[in-house]
Enzyme design. Sequence first.
Site, PDB file in Angstrom:
ATOM      1  N   VAL A 142       0.836  -1.196   0.000  1.00 13.31           N
ATOM      2  CA  VAL A 142       0.000   0.000   0.000  1.00 13.31           C
ATOM      3  C   VAL A 142       0.875   1.251   0.000  1.00 13.31           C
ATOM      4  CG1 VAL A 142      -1.682   1.294   1.374  1.00 13.31           C
ATOM      5  CG2 VAL A 142      -1.753  -1.201   1.354  1.00 13.31           C
ATOM      6  N   CYS A 143       0.513   2.248  -0.806  1.00 12.26           N
ATOM      7  CA  CYS A 143       1.170   3.557  -0.690  1.00 12.26           C
ATOM      8  C   CYS A 143       0.107   4.642  -0.816  1.00 12.26           C
ATOM      9  CB  CYS A 143       2.270   3.723  -1.728  1.00 12.26           C
ATOM     10  SG  CYS A 143       1.669   3.923  -3.411  1.00 12.26           S
ATOM     11  N   ALA A 144       0.503   5.871  -1.131  1.00 11.17           N
ATOM     12  CA  ALA A 144      -0.463   6.973  -1.156  1.00 11.17           C
ATOM     13  C   ALA A 144      -1.441   6.849  -2.321  1.00 11.17           C
ATOM     14  CB  ALA A 144       0.267   8.314  -1.206  1.00 11.17           C
ATOM     15  N   MET A 165      -3.940   4.725  -0.673  1.00 10.69           N
ATOM     16  CA  MET A 165      -4.749   5.253   0.419  1.00 10.69           C
ATOM     17  C   MET A 165      -5.837   6.197  -0.091  1.00 10.69           C
ATOM     18  SD  MET A 165      -3.824   3.784   3.151  1.00 10.69           S
ATOM     19  CE  MET A 165      -4.458   4.707   4.560  1.00 10.69           C
TER      20      MET A 165
END
Lengths: 86, 390
Positions: B77-79, B105
């Site tokens: 998961v990242c931004a 996210m």
Amino acid sequence: MSQPIQPTKTLDVRGEKCPYPLIKARQEVLQLGVGEVLKVVATDRDSVRDFQGWTRSAKAVQLIQQDVETDEQGREVYIHYLARQA
Amino acid sequence: MDTSPKVHEITAQVLYDEMRRGDPLFILDVRNEDEFASWRIEGVHPLATVNVPYFEFLEDETGSLAKVPRGGTVTVVCAKGGSSAFVAAMLTQEGIRARNLQGGMLAWGDLHITIPISSPREARTIFLQVNRIGKRCLSYFLASDGAALVVDPTRHIAWYTSLAEQHHARMTRVIDTHLHADHLSGGPALARRLGIPYHIRLDDAWGAEFTPASLQDGTRLPLGASIVEVLALHTPGHTPGSTSLLIDGRYLLTGDTLFVSGVGRPDLGAKAEAWARLLYRTVSERMAGLPDEVLILPAHYASRAEMQPTGLVAITLREARARNPIFQLRTEQEFLGYVLEQLPPQPPVYQEIRRVNLGQLELDAEHAGEVELGPNQCAAVRPPGSSRSL
């Protein structure tokens, strides 16, 4: 910050999105000699925070300055100056 | 240099469904440490999560890989989904089963989950709690006899128009229980799009660029030809115009007035003490007149401890009277002390959000996403179990 920074090389990563501005900048700066400076021009806003986080732990790279400017197309661009270290 | 096509991608919805089923999950969050500290994916059940920023995989590949478990599947998961795709490709090459959360996210923060509330008049009525889990924002969809209303919609109005379509209902009104400060309301946009009334009390809409439909205390809001009763009750305190909606005398949509385990903060208008006194009267007098069986359905929650096993965020007044500390305070002095002494800091962006919700300011989609990042800070006291650190 009083003296204008003289970059050895400029890397244009406008239009590239995370993680590529950082990956490409890292590749380029590690090609430079110790003490030389890479100027990175990016449009990805996330690069500001990511370059800060990265250079806190990076072994051979120091972030010396970040600026926000407007380019000839009216886009907001983020300028990063990275110095190669020993 | 593009993302490897071999990387397995999953959507936020699929990830959520796996959480609900209780699938074993391991989250590798590759954002910066400060981003991770301020907001992260929280499960329905406790979730195994590790934070290794993506640039650490470049600087120290071996050390970073050592922090990732082998054997299970790793969800990266990242931004926004770009760096996590890069890391997921790297893990895949190492023989680790990895997959990328599409949209990161940003997508997680936009995911809306619908949970049925036992319907007020059974068969012909649809009553749903819509949970924007990334923000812990709750809104409500009520449809009966082909007419629908929405309460406290988020700015992602397509979720509600598609719910109406799905249930063959025509949306006839949209209501905000109060002027939201923590997230952008979809109310005015939904009303404009569909040409239907947008209700919010005038006390909360001073200076608004639109003219709201009335939401007077004691008024009944018709829902098509339906027999479902929607009654407005003025319950000030979190804001002067805060209004709760009593549905069929059994369900109380409390907005930010009363939560499962707390009350709304009274300090968002720089008149904390005056508003806290209003809140005391709302809780000690207005709520006191309602029967134990009434189910409290708030507009926010602070942690999954406030969820029932079905995922519904709700509590009966009976349980709330026994368990919510706010009902244990006997005097106005005690009440004021409790709600005023432990106020969390007020995010500076709240002022900007209020101006957007009054139609005084417009934001483009990217900026709108940014001002809303992270969970809400609407409760007066952060309850135990809420993991957000400031």
